[in-house]
Design a protein around this motif. Structure first.
Motif, PDB file in Angstrom:
ATOM      1  N   ALA A 193      71.850  18.945  50.758  1.00 30.67           N
ATOM      2  CA  ALA A 193      72.852  18.306  49.902  1.00 30.67           C
ATOM      3  C   ALA A 193      74.099  17.885  50.681  1.00 30.67           C
ATOM      4  N   MET A 194      74.575  16.665  50.423  1.00 31.12           N
ATOM      5  CA  MET A 194      75.864  16.194  50.908  1.00 31.12           C
ATOM      6  C   MET A 194      76.670  15.738  49.693  1.00 31.12           C
ATOM      7  N   ILE A 195      77.896  16.255  49.554  1.00 32.90           N
ATOM      8  CA  ILE A 195      78.701  15.989  48.372  1.00 32.90           C
ATOM      9  C   ILE A 195      79.809  14.987  48.699  1.00 32.90           C
ATOM     10  N   CYS A 196      79.943  13.975  47.855  1.00 35.34           N
ATOM     11  CA  CYS A 196      81.023  12.993  47.965  1.00 35.34           C
ATOM     12  C   CYS A 196      81.988  13.193  46.793  1.00 35.34           C
ATOM     13  N   TRP A 197      83.287  13.302  47.089  1.00 35.79           N
ATOM     14  CA  TRP A 197      84.291  13.525  46.055  1.00 35.79           C
ATOM     15  C   TRP A 197      85.191  12.310  45.846  1.00 35.79           C
ATOM     16  N   ASP A 198      85.176  11.344  46.747  1.00 27.95           N
ATOM     17  CA  ASP A 198      86.080  10.197  46.620  1.00 27.95           C
ATOM     18  C   ASP A 198      85.290   8.948  46.253  1.00 27.95           C
ATOM     19  N   SER A 199      85.943   8.036  45.559  1.00 27.12           N
ATOM     20  CA  SER A 199      85.255   6.854  45.034  1.00 27.12           C
ATOM     21  C   SER A 199      84.746   5.943  46.144  1.00 27.12           C
ATOM     22  N   GLU A 200      85.454   5.898  47.302  1.00 26.63           N
ATOM     23  CA  GLU A 200      85.023   5.025  48.391  1.00 26.63           C
ATOM     24  C   GLU A 200      83.684   5.463  48.974  1.00 26.63           C
ATOM     25  N   SER A 201      83.525   6.755  49.241  1.00 23.24           N
ATOM     26  CA  SER A 201      82.246   7.228  49.783  1.00 23.24           C
ATOM     27  C   SER A 201      81.140   7.151  48.732  1.00 23.24           C
ATOM     28  N   ILE A 202      81.500   7.358  47.455  1.00 28.72           N
ATOM     29  CA  ILE A 202      80.510   7.242  46.377  1.00 28.72           C
ATOM     30  C   ILE A 202      80.032   5.803  46.263  1.00 28.72           C
ATOM     31  N   LEU A 203      80.964   4.856  46.356  1.00 24.29           N
ATOM     32  CA  LEU A 203      80.600   3.436  46.307  1.00 24.29           C
ATOM     33  C   LEU A 203      79.679   3.078  47.464  1.00 24.29           C
ATOM     34  N   LEU A 204      79.981   3.609  48.645  1.00 25.16           N
ATOM     35  CA  LEU A 204      79.130   3.366  49.808  1.00 25.16           C
ATOM     36  C   LEU A 204      77.743   3.968  49.595  1.00 25.16           C
ATOM     37  N   ALA A 205      77.707   5.195  49.055  1.00 28.21           N
ATOM     38  CA  ALA A 205      76.428   5.882  48.839  1.00 28.21           C
ATOM     39  C   ALA A 205      75.532   5.131  47.863  1.00 28.21           C
ATOM     40  N   GLN A 206      76.132   4.460  46.873  1.00 29.60           N
ATOM     41  CA  GLN A 206      75.334   3.735  45.887  1.00 29.60           C
ATOM     42  C   GLN A 206      74.579   2.559  46.507  1.00 29.60           C
ATOM     43  N   SER A 207      74.990   2.155  47.706  1.00 32.40           N
ATOM     44  CA  SER A 207      74.306   1.045  48.375  1.00 32.40           C
ATOM     45  C   SER A 207      73.118   1.511  49.214  1.00 32.40           C
ATOM     46  N   TRP A 208      72.972   2.828  49.372  1.00 35.57           N
ATOM     47  CA  TRP A 208      71.897   3.349  50.214  1.00 35.57           C
ATOM     48  C   TRP A 208      70.553   3.305  49.501  1.00 35.57           C
ATOM     49  N   VAL A 209      69.516   2.957  50.231  1.00 32.94           N
ATOM     50  CA  VAL A 209      68.159   2.906  49.682  1.00 32.94           C
ATOM     51  C   VAL A 209      67.461   4.232  49.977  1.00 32.94           C
ATOM     52  N   PRO A 210      67.100   5.003  48.946  1.00 32.15           N
ATOM     53  CA  PRO A 210      66.414   6.277  49.184  1.00 32.15           C
ATOM     54  C   PRO A 210      65.136   6.080  50.003  1.00 32.15           C
ATOM     55  N   GLN A 211      64.939   6.936  50.994  1.00 33.53           N
ATOM     56  CA  GLN A 211      63.800   6.905  51.895  1.00 33.53           C
ATOM     57  C   GLN A 211      63.710   5.582  52.667  1.00 33.53           C
ATOM     58  N   GLY A 212      64.859   4.899  52.787  1.00 38.44           N
ATOM     59  CA  GLY A 212      64.893   3.667  53.556  1.00 38.44           C
ATOM     60  C   GLY A 212      66.184   3.492  54.319  1.00 38.44           C
ATOM     61  N   THR A 213      67.075   4.488  54.216  1.00 40.37           N
ATOM     62  CA  THR A 213      68.390   4.409  54.851  1.00 40.37           C
ATOM     63  C   THR A 213      68.624   5.631  55.725  1.00 40.37           C
ATOM     64  N   VAL A 214      69.177   5.401  56.903  1.00 41.07           N
ATOM     65  CA  VAL A 214      69.603   6.474  57.809  1.00 41.07           C
ATOM     66  C   VAL A 214      71.121   6.393  57.930  1.00 41.07           C
ATOM     67  N   ILE A 215      71.794   7.530  57.932  1.00 41.68           N
ATOM     68  CA  ILE A 215      73.250   7.541  58.086  1.00 41.68           C
ATOM     69  C   ILE A 215      73.656   8.458  59.243  1.00 41.68           C
TER      70      ILE A 215
END
Length: 467
Positions: A201-223
């Motif tokens: 688990a990685m937790i995001c508490w701020d809207s900027e990181s949450i907005l970035l996370a929403q663009s990630w494709v599950p099982q298709g994105t590396v960070i």
């Protein structure tokens, strides 16, 4: 470059000042009581811009709520901006880098409402080389912990700030709440995985990181997450990562390590959506009689090099000593919860599997299972971090999970020494992996004390030894 530009501007404050860079990190807007005007608030937010492979700098803006919110909303991470007339200040390293991203420059930018401007670059002003910088991590590409390393180190990493390279398994829906002082907050949980750990688990508490996370494709994105905080979550009874104000996340970084992980998740998704360590739970047992090839550790490493690039696993027999088996180490987790439906390790706090449980109606029960690593050594070398799990571990140790958990530390140590430095006959499954230690992922299919005569015959070359 940005660093030289800042030095020039610092000593020449009256020249026209313009800086062009790509935004690689950004914080939320925050309000603070204005000491000069009691009862009112000043607002601020920060971002990090980059204009070369080696230079990036933090910029902070202060002002009225309308100005700061409008400025923050005018650009996002990944966009190029032009900053005009910033104030150049020397950083207070110890204080500022505790809360802000570490940068190679000794300076920072301060943007004032009355004198400074920030605007998006037009398409003809953007250099392609500038856009490519968004795929370059701010830390060395090899400077990171695998998720397995984090779990294995356990409490010793609690509170530490480290770098993580991982794939995205799932991105949760943002959850909104109101704090006791009536401030609105948000939270989003991202599940990460790699070759060493199936869910983290990685937790995001701020809207900027949450907005970035929403663009990630599950099982298709590396960070590549630089400077995340690692902590032990008592509620979950597991380690977690948290995105903080220092964190800069690079999506699909263009590095050799990230490309290897991306290839792994693509192959894993196509070939087999499940970790090969859970074969004991979902598939028919491997017929050990079909495994006849005997290897030394050195021969296995040579074969791994020859098989480089091949996706298919191979099998073999190893006559070796168990040189490491940390079943009595309190910092090492030996027993984990697994899902009875898919075999993946599950969230121990909620007993919910994130792999096959999309919602509560799909709940499947969990069970306790051995999940440990051991080193195997013969006269030619050592195989590190071989996976010993499930029923194979029970057969190897001669006890069930419940019996093991009921043991005292002294009994666990005594059990360990029954197997350490004893010659064993070990059936193994090998999977070529560039990211695994030594280039091999190794799963134990069977491990029993070897017959001395049989072991001697094979080691002397009279058995079916592979060259």
């Amino acid at each position: 470059h940005l660093h030289l530009c800042l030095i020039f501007l610092f000593y020449n404050p009256f020249v026209f000042q313009k800086i062009i860079g790509i935004v690689i990190g950004k914080t939320d807007v925050k309000g603070f009581p204005d000491r000069k005007n009691i009862g009112s608030e000043r607002y601020t937010f920060s971002f990090t811009i980059r204009d070369s492979t080696t230079h990036f700098v933090n910029a902070t803006s202060w002002g009225s709520e309308d100005y700061i919110r409008s400025l923050s909303d005018s650009f996002r991470v990944g966009e190029c901006v032009i900053i005009e007339n910033p104030l150049i200040q020397t950083k207070e390293l110890e204080r500022e880098e505790k809360f802000s991203p570490a940068t190679p420059s000794n300076y920072k930018l301060l943007l004032s409402e009355n004198h400074s401007t920030v605007k998006l670059c037009s398409s003809y002003e953007v250099d392609a080389k500038l856009l490519s910088l968004i795929y370059l991590p701010v830390k060395e590409s090899c400077d990171y912990y695998s998720l397995g390393d984090i779990v294995a180190n356990g409490h010793s990493l609690d509170g530490k700030i480290i770098n993580v390279l991982a794939a995205v398994r799932s991105v949760g829906e943002p959850k909104y709440f109101t704090t006791s002082d009536r401030r609105r907050g948000q939270r989003c949980e991202v599940k990460l995985y790699d070759e060493t750990e199936s869910s983290f688990a990685m937790i995001c508490w701020d809207s900027e990181s949450i907005l970035l996370a929403q663009s990630w494709v599950p099982q298709g994105t590396v960070i590549f997450a630089a400077d995340v905080r690692i902590s032990f979550d008592k509620f979950r009874n597991s380690m977690t990562a948290t995105v903080i104000s220092k964190t800069i996340i690079t999506t699909n970084p263009d590095t050799p390590e990230a490309n290897i992980l991306l290839n792994f998740i693509r192959e894993n998704k196509v070939m087999n959506p499940l970790d090969d360590e859970i074969d004991n739970y979902l598939k028919e047992s491997m017929n050990l009689n079909t495994i006849v090839d005997v290897y030394t550790v050195e021969q296995l490493k040579v074969k791994a090099l020859k098989n480089e690039g091949k996706a298919e696993p191979f099998y073999g027999i190893l006559y070796a000593y168990i040189s490491t088996l940390n079943i009595d180490d309190e910092t090492t987790k030996v027993v984990r919860n697994r899902c009875s439906g898919c075999g993946y390790i599950v969230n121990e706090a909620s007993s919910t599997c994130t792999t096959c449980n999309k919602d509560s109606s799909g709940f499947k029960s969990v069970f306790l299972s051995f999940d440990m690593l051991m080193d195997l050594t013969d006269h030619t070398g050592t195989l590190h971090s071989c996976s010993l799990t499930g029923s194979v571990a029970e057969e190897t140790l001669g006890c069930t999970v419940d019996e093991f958990l009921a043991m005292t530390d002294e009994q666990k140590t005594a059990l360990k020494w029954q197997y350490l430095l004893e010659r064993s006959k070990i059936y193994l499954k090998f999977f070529i992996s560039h990211r695994a230690r030594g280039g091999l992922r190794v799963s134990v299919l069977s491990c029993k004390l070897a017959d001395p005569i049989e072991a001697s015959r094979n080691l002397s070359g009279q058995g079916n030894v592979q060259n």
